[in-house]
Design an enzyme around this catalytic site. Structure first.
Site, PDB file in Angstrom:
ATOM      1  N   GLU A 241       0.844  -1.199   0.000  1.00  0.00           N
ATOM      2  CA  GLU A 241       0.000   0.000   0.000  1.00  0.00           C
ATOM      3  C   GLU A 241       0.876   1.243   0.000  1.00  0.00           C
ATOM      4  O   GLU A 241       2.001   1.220   0.489  1.00  0.00           O
ATOM      5  CB  GLU A 241      -0.885   0.031   1.253  1.00  0.00           C
ATOM      6  N   LYS A 243       2.205   4.640   1.442  1.00  0.00           N
ATOM      7  CA  LYS A 243       2.252   5.207   2.801  1.00  0.00           C
ATOM      8  C   LYS A 243       1.983   6.709   2.686  1.00  0.00           C
ATOM      9  O   LYS A 243       2.823   7.482   2.237  1.00  0.00           O
ATOM     10  CB  LYS A 243       3.600   4.951   3.468  1.00  0.00           C
ATOM     11  N   ARG A 248      -3.585  10.150  10.661  1.00  0.00           N
ATOM     12  CA  ARG A 248      -4.233   8.852  10.776  1.00  0.00           C
ATOM     13  C   ARG A 248      -5.535   9.032  11.556  1.00  0.00           C
ATOM     14  O   ARG A 248      -5.555   9.661  12.607  1.00  0.00           O
ATOM     15  CB  ARG A 248      -3.342   7.884  11.529  1.00  0.00           C
ATOM     16  N   ARG A 263      -4.308   9.418  16.006  1.00  0.00           N
ATOM     17  CA  ARG A 263      -3.249   8.432  16.243  1.00  0.00           C
ATOM     18  C   ARG A 263      -3.130   8.090  17.725  1.00  0.00           C
ATOM     19  O   ARG A 263      -2.923   6.950  18.089  1.00  0.00           O
ATOM     20  CB  ARG A 263      -1.949   9.029  15.696  1.00  0.00           C
ATOM     21  N   GLU A 292      -5.915   7.429   6.267  1.00  0.00           N
ATOM     22  CA  GLU A 292      -5.103   8.630   6.395  1.00  0.00           C
ATOM     23  C   GLU A 292      -5.817   9.765   5.662  1.00  0.00           C
ATOM     24  O   GLU A 292      -6.246   9.598   4.519  1.00  0.00           O
ATOM     25  CB  GLU A 292      -3.733   8.314   5.759  1.00  0.00           C
ATOM     26  N   PHE A 332      -7.492   2.378   4.793  1.00  0.00           N
ATOM     27  CA  PHE A 332      -6.633   1.201   4.586  1.00  0.00           C
ATOM     28  C   PHE A 332      -7.000   0.007   5.462  1.00  0.00           C
ATOM     29  O   PHE A 332      -6.443  -1.063   5.279  1.00  0.00           O
ATOM     30  CB  PHE A 332      -5.143   1.547   4.695  1.00  0.00           C
ATOM     31  N   ARG A 407       3.088  -3.311  17.480  1.00  0.00           N
ATOM     32  CA  ARG A 407       3.975  -3.064  16.346  1.00  0.00           C
ATOM     33  C   ARG A 407       4.638  -4.378  16.026  1.00  0.00           C
ATOM     34  O   ARG A 407       5.353  -4.927  16.861  1.00  0.00           O
ATOM     35  CB  ARG A 407       5.023  -2.019  16.757  1.00  0.00           C
ATOM     36  N   LYS A 413       7.055  -1.030   7.151  1.00  0.00           N
ATOM     37  CA  LYS A 413       7.174   0.196   6.363  1.00  0.00           C
ATOM     38  C   LYS A 413       8.529   0.279   5.680  1.00  0.00           C
ATOM     39  O   LYS A 413       9.535  -0.220   6.200  1.00  0.00           O
ATOM     40  CB  LYS A 413       6.933   1.422   7.233  1.00  0.00           C
TER      41      LYS A 413
HETATM   42  P1  ATP Z   1       5.780   7.528  11.224  1.00  0.00           P
HETATM   43  O1  ATP Z   1       6.616   8.647  11.737  1.00  0.00           O
HETATM   44  O2  ATP Z   1       6.462   6.649  10.248  1.00  0.00           O
HETATM   45  O3  ATP Z   1       4.407   7.924  10.815  1.00  0.00           O
HETATM   46  P2  ATP Z   1       4.530   6.191  13.394  1.00  0.00           P
HETATM   47  O4  ATP Z   1       5.180   5.699  14.626  1.00  0.00           O
HETATM   48  O5  ATP Z   1       3.506   7.256  13.469  1.00  0.00           O
HETATM   49  O6  ATP Z   1       5.707   6.624  12.461  1.00  0.00           O
HETATM   50  P3  ATP Z   1       4.519   3.843  11.866  1.00  0.00           P
HETATM   51  O7  ATP Z   1       4.250   2.551  12.528  1.00  0.00           O
HETATM   52  O8  ATP Z   1       5.917   4.135  11.581  1.00  0.00           O
HETATM   53  O9  ATP Z   1       3.839   4.985  12.703  1.00  0.00           O
HETATM   54  O10 ATP Z   1       3.754   3.942  10.519  1.00  0.00           O
HETATM   55  C1  ATP Z   1       2.416   3.786  10.500  1.00  0.00           C
HETATM   56  C2  ATP Z   1       1.806   5.104  10.163  1.00  0.00           C
HETATM   57  O11 ATP Z   1       1.814   5.312   8.773  1.00  0.00           O
HETATM   58  C3  ATP Z   1       0.359   5.041  10.532  1.00  0.00           C
HETATM   59  O12 ATP Z   1       0.179   5.535  11.831  1.00  0.00           O
HETATM   60  C4  ATP Z   1      -0.344   5.872   9.516  1.00  0.00           C
HETATM   61  O13 ATP Z   1      -0.507   7.177  10.017  1.00  0.00           O
HETATM   62  C5  ATP Z   1       0.611   5.955   8.349  1.00  0.00           C
HETATM   63  N1  ATP Z   1       0.125   5.296   7.118  1.00  0.00           N
HETATM   64  C6  ATP Z   1       0.078   5.876   5.911  1.00  0.00           C
HETATM   65  N2  ATP Z   1      -0.372   5.053   4.986  1.00  0.00           N
HETATM   66  C7  ATP Z   1      -0.640   3.879   5.592  1.00  0.00           C
HETATM   67  C8  ATP Z   1      -1.139   2.617   5.154  1.00  0.00           C
HETATM   68  N3  ATP Z   1      -1.459   2.400   3.869  1.00  0.00           N
HETATM   69  N4  ATP Z   1      -1.289   1.649   6.077  1.00  0.00           N
HETATM   70  C9  ATP Z   1      -0.960   1.852   7.369  1.00  0.00           C
HETATM   71  N5  ATP Z   1      -0.479   3.017   7.847  1.00  0.00           N
HETATM   72  C10 ATP Z   1      -0.317   4.025   6.977  1.00  0.00           C
END
Ligand code: ATP
Length: 573
Positions: A241, A243, A248, A263, A292, A332, A407, A413
């Site tokens: 998918e 990103k 979120r 979030r 998102e 998503f 997690r 990612k």
């Molecule tokens: P980051 O700084 O990378 O956003 P994070 O700790 O907020 O870090 P991660 O686990 O790294 O979260 O990445 C997940 C985040 O990516 C989700 O919280 C969401 O906001 C975003 N995201 C964007 N597109 C997607 C997707 N297709 N599926 C899941 N999460 C997604």
């Protein structure tokens, strides 16, 4: 339970810095609490009135408390302010001045505090002061101390969510219950509700816990891997998918009633009127889905950068900004629909249902996705995505459930990385600051002490001293914000060998980029038997504060160690 009894527990909790002892004291408290009181006791111990997602705040400042104390103790405000200046703690001032003798029940105190919180509108300030002063007038010195601290958000017993879960398991005499309690908590984000269920229906009741529309589900998060080859060898054929880099949102639909959680599970419904309307039109009665939200250009369809999307974050003028920068919502995940809990179903089942519900909607659309087992295809899509201004890609394991609050490698990612930089930014929690030398000294703040989180011990371990990335104005602002939460000593949940000039309560999260992670004796994150931990080399802050993250959402010690291991094998594909 009498509120007085609860304050005796608070005193014991305050007196210990040992985590294990803290678990024992809390377990004893939870055992003693009745099923009617247990939720209130948990909220109060954490300095809250409700689970955070309900967004109920007491809304009292130090100034208002001073006035309430003045009324309750028949003492001029000037004298109270003097005492406050002297002790730095309005709780101690209250203890000194209040001499009442009644000992109300926890439920009674809770009810009165709730009334204060719910008093709003015209004339509410005076009303709040009156309510609080009459509450204070009736209680003993010790109770007044904790009520005073509570109402201004300074209770600070250092009881994080994992600590509560551990103590709840212990209170039943079986630490092995923790995962089941945690599962229920991940599904409802309400520790009070989990505890009440445990008290009334025992662990069997907790086992039957299901998703409820209106209770936010703790969000699933991604692990990281350095390359698309690593991803395929780890999880095989996967869903890839885009990103997206926006907000979120977890959307809860109950007929016409829509709630949107951020979030960190705060209620943000008011920020997204167009998503609310669009969700009403979906062909399901009840549903929970995630995605998102991003600002986009209506004419070209182009997605706009995060700096534009973030302008939505405001209390007033939402309609105007919604007109200027409309949002698209890329869904998503589907977690629940018309009585069926989809968190337990596989990714493919969730996606299929998501696509059947979300189509031809002007605002909400399914996130871009394709399936592959070819790393080259992932890489090609990744490059295009980055070119289009997206953050990268998320690969998802096809047969995995939605793992709430965790997690793991069900989601992986892959983000853009620059040469000489860590592949990902690190979120640290600010636990103190240094005054700074030379030119910096004139601001009174020159660097922050940043820590990562260790869920096993529910503590923060330092990993970095961050002195760059902030503008002068930002440093000034930071100093103001940090001084408001300054502590006399290091917070009990913080582990540090460095001595900060000013210690603060773990509250704010900052995103940091760095050149690499190194081993260092100056920090406690991942410290081995020789006292050598991990540190960020040449750290610099990105943006200001991450107010969509709670302290426990900072990166973990385990993740820092993984990033350290990965940087040794990063390949340029
Ligand atoms: P980051 O700084 O990378 O956003 P994070 O700790 O907020 O870090 P991660 O686990 O790294 O979260 O990445 C997940 C985040 O990516 C989700 O919280 C969401 O906001 C975003 N995201 C964007 N597109 C997607 C997707 N297709 N599926 C899941 N999460 C997604």
């Amino acid at each position: 339970m009498k509120f007085f009894k609860l304050t005796e527990y608070f005193e014991r909790l305050e007196a210990t810095t040992k985590r294990l002892e803290m678990f024992d004291i809390l377990a004893e408290l939870f055992r003693e609490a009745s099923p009617e009181d247990i939720d209130k006791i948990i909220y109060l111990s954490q300095g809250q009135l409700t689970p955070p997602f309900e967004g109920i705040e007491i809304g009292m400042s130090e100034k208002l408390l001073v006035r309430a104390l003045s009324e309750a103790a028949n003492t001029p405000t000037k004298k109270i302010e003097d005492l406050f200046r002297h002790t730095g703690d309005l709780g101690l001032v209250a203890e000194k001045l209040i001499t009442g003798g009644q000992k109300p029940d926890v439920a009674q105190v809770y009810k009165e505090l709730r009334t204060i919180a719910e008093t709003s509108g015209k004339g509410s300030v005076e009303q709040k002061i009156n309510l609080l002063s009459s509450l204070l007038r009736g209680v003993s010195a010790k109770e007044a101390k904790y009520i005073a601290r509570f109402v201004i958000g300074r209770l600070r017993l250092g009881i994080g969510d994992p600590t509560v879960l551990e103590a709840l398991a212990l209170s039943e005499g079986d630490r092995g219950l923790r995962p089941e309690l945690e599962r229920a908590y991940n599904l409802c984000s309400d520790l009070g509700l989990v505890a009440k269920t445990l008290k009334t229906k025992k662990i069997e009741g907790v086992r039957k816990f299901k998703v409820h529309v209106g209770y936010p589900i703790r969000m699933a998060l991604c692990e990281r891997l350095p390359s698309s080859e690593d991803i395929i060898s780890k999880i095989g054929r996967a869903a890839i998918e885009a990103k997206y880099d926006g907000f979120r949102c977890q959307v809860h639909k109950d007929g016409e009633r829509i709630e949107i959680f951020s979030r960190n599970l705060e209620r943000t419904t008011h920020m997204f009127p167009e998503i609310r309307e669009a969700a009403k039109a979906l062909p399901v009665k009840t549903a929970i889905f995630e995605g998102e939200a991003l600002a986009y250009n209506e004419t070209t369809g182009e997605l706009l950068p995060f700096q534009v999307t973030i302008q939505r974050k405001r209390k007033h003028g939402i309609e105007a900004i919604a007109k200027e920068y409309p949002l698209k919502f890329f869904a998503f995940e589907l977690l629940y629909a018309d009585g069926i809990d989809y968190t337990e179903k596989t990714y493919l089942e969730r996606r299929k249902k998501l696509e059947s519900i979300i189509k031809d909607n002007p605002v909400i659309e399914p996130a871009e996705m394709f399936e592959t087992d070819d790393p080259k295809e992932i890489y090609k899509y990744f490059e295009e995505a980055v070119e289009r201004g997206l953050e990268g890609v998320v690969a998802k394991r096809l047969d995995a459930p939605y793992t709430a609050g965790s997690r793991n490698f069900n989601w992986i990612k892959l983000k853009r990385s620059y040469k000489g930089e860590l592949a990902d930014t690190v979120d640290v929690c600010v636990v103190g600051y240094f005054m700074g030398k030379g030119a910096r000294a004139r601001f009174g703040i020159g660097a922050l002490l940043g820590a990562v989180y260790e869920p096993e011990t529910d503590t923060f371990k330092t990993v970095s001293k961050i002195g760059s990335g902030f503008t002068e104005d930002e440093f000034t602002e930071l100093k103001k914000m940090l001084d408001a939460i300054a502590l006399k000593h290091k917070h009990p949940r913080v582990d540090s060998v460095m001595e900060a000039d000013v210690w603060v309560e773990p509250k704010y999260v900052v995103t940091v980029t760095a050149d690499e992670i190194t081993r260092s004796p100056s920090h406690t994150a991942g410290k081995d038997s020789e006292g050598v931990g991990y540190a960020l080399r040449f750290p610099r802050a990105v943006g200001f504060l991450r107010d969509d993250k709670n302290p426990e959402d900072a990166n973990t010690v385990k993740e820092i160690i993984e990033m350290f291991e990965q940087q040794r094998k990063v390949k340029v594909t």
